[in-house]
Design an enzyme around this catalytic site. Sequence first.
Site, mmCIF file in Angstrom:
data_model
loop_
_atom_site.group_PDB
_atom_site.id
_atom_site.type_symbol
_atom_site.label_atom_id
_atom_site.label_comp_id
_atom_site.label_asym_id
_atom_site.label_seq_id
_atom_site.Cartn_x
_atom_site.Cartn_y
_atom_site.Cartn_z
ATOM 1 N N LEU A 168 0.849 -1.183 0.000
ATOM 2 C CA LEU A 168 0.000 0.000 0.000
ATOM 3 C C LEU A 168 0.889 1.239 0.000
ATOM 4 O O LEU A 168 1.660 1.453 0.944
ATOM 5 C CB LEU A 168 -0.919 -0.001 1.223
ATOM 6 C CG LEU A 168 -1.849 -1.222 1.356
ATOM 7 C CD1 LEU A 168 -2.667 -1.130 2.633
ATOM 8 C CD2 LEU A 168 -2.770 -1.352 0.140
ATOM 9 N N SER A 180 7.207 5.962 -0.070
ATOM 10 C CA SER A 180 7.029 5.253 1.196
ATOM 11 C C SER A 180 5.794 4.375 1.060
ATOM 12 O O SER A 180 4.865 4.711 0.321
ATOM 13 C CB SER A 180 6.859 6.226 2.369
ATOM 14 O OG SER A 180 6.891 5.529 3.609
ATOM 15 N N SER A 181 5.812 3.238 1.753
ATOM 16 C CA SER A 181 4.706 2.295 1.596
ATOM 17 C C SER A 181 4.650 1.338 2.772
ATOM 18 O O SER A 181 5.591 1.243 3.566
ATOM 19 C CB SER A 181 4.862 1.494 0.293
ATOM 20 O OG SER A 181 6.014 0.653 0.371
ATOM 21 N N SER A 182 3.537 0.637 2.857
ATOM 22 C CA SER A 182 3.413 -0.505 3.754
ATOM 23 C C SER A 182 3.553 -1.753 2.890
ATOM 24 O O SER A 182 2.673 -2.064 2.085
ATOM 25 C CB SER A 182 2.058 -0.493 4.475
ATOM 26 O OG SER A 182 1.914 -1.631 5.309
#
Length: 381
Positions: free
Chosen positions: A74, A99-101
Amino acid sequence: MSTSARLRDTLTDRLTEDGTLTEPEWSSAARSVPRELFTGSYFAPVAGSAPTRYRPVREGTPGWLEGVYSDRTLITQLDGRTRPDDVTEGAAVSGSPSSSSTLPSLVLRMWQQLGVEAGHRVLEIGTGTGYSTALGAHRLGSTRLTSIEYDPVVGAAAAAALEAAGFAPRLIIGDGLRGDPDGDPYDRLIATCAVRYVPLPWLHQVRPGGKILVTLSGWGYASALALLEVTGPGEATGRFLPGCTSFMIARPHDRPPRPTLALLPGDERPSRIDPGKLDEWTGAWVAQLAVPAAERLGAGAEQILWDVSTGSQARTAAHPDGGWTVVQRGPVRLWDRVERAVQCWQSADEPGQEAFGLTVSAAGQRVWLGSEDGPGWDLPI
């Protein structure tokens, strides 16, 4: 049971059934840590857009929670500054994910590959949303985990989410490539960003016998996951692991800005390899090892390599009579180097990345094929 808990159980069961989750401690972490606290909003790509555009998905909107518990990455920031809450409802924006999950299956697989045990002290490079940090804190306890985030805005959001989830690991805002500024010895180090080479401070902050799990990447956009054992201060050795693992490259290791690409004339000859080999996961990795300062563009028969630092270029094309041609210019004959590396790999029957290893010493950082005394390539330090 809440909808969130039900979705966590469903995801955990699926990851157990497909063989991703094999250790009960990590299954417990996956069932316990609420990912929605770390992804209150995220970007979803707009189908069919080119270049890709993104729309924000916010808490409470239809499909938001189901998206949180899908096994996918995500995106939570674009271009190092734009977050989903910065975008007007319903609007779409373009940008490069910064940036991410990361998808839960990869995060959990990597934690298992790291081989952590109760009592270990772990240094995590790249806090991101804090979801991976929370999983580690659940397994080890907050006092055993330190996490470093480069971006202060991202780090502040992660700190708030970790507190809301009931975890209190030691968090640092700074350059994770420099490691822990206090330099305490750790048993394990895990990186959730990619690097061009293993930063030397890490090799002095992990005790001999400890392990480092890190993704090696570069300006050719190829990646490989390495598990290293520290053999002494500043020294380590290990092998690359099977599978396809990629992360955003650490910002200090990202390629420099380049001007608009201009394809210029050069020397033409037949290519000795199929350029399409660079579209294969390991083939791209081998090519990047050969020309680590080159950016790779194109696909199939039409590959483009461009080394901004020297102005060197190489571009390939299919020949009307069969085979391929390559045009090269500049002081570095990029395609010559790629050909030699790919042919070396092909002579070994094109093995996967698990056939490669990495040795780090005072002499440098060398990726090798087969064994330490086999053919190899130096990483750009």
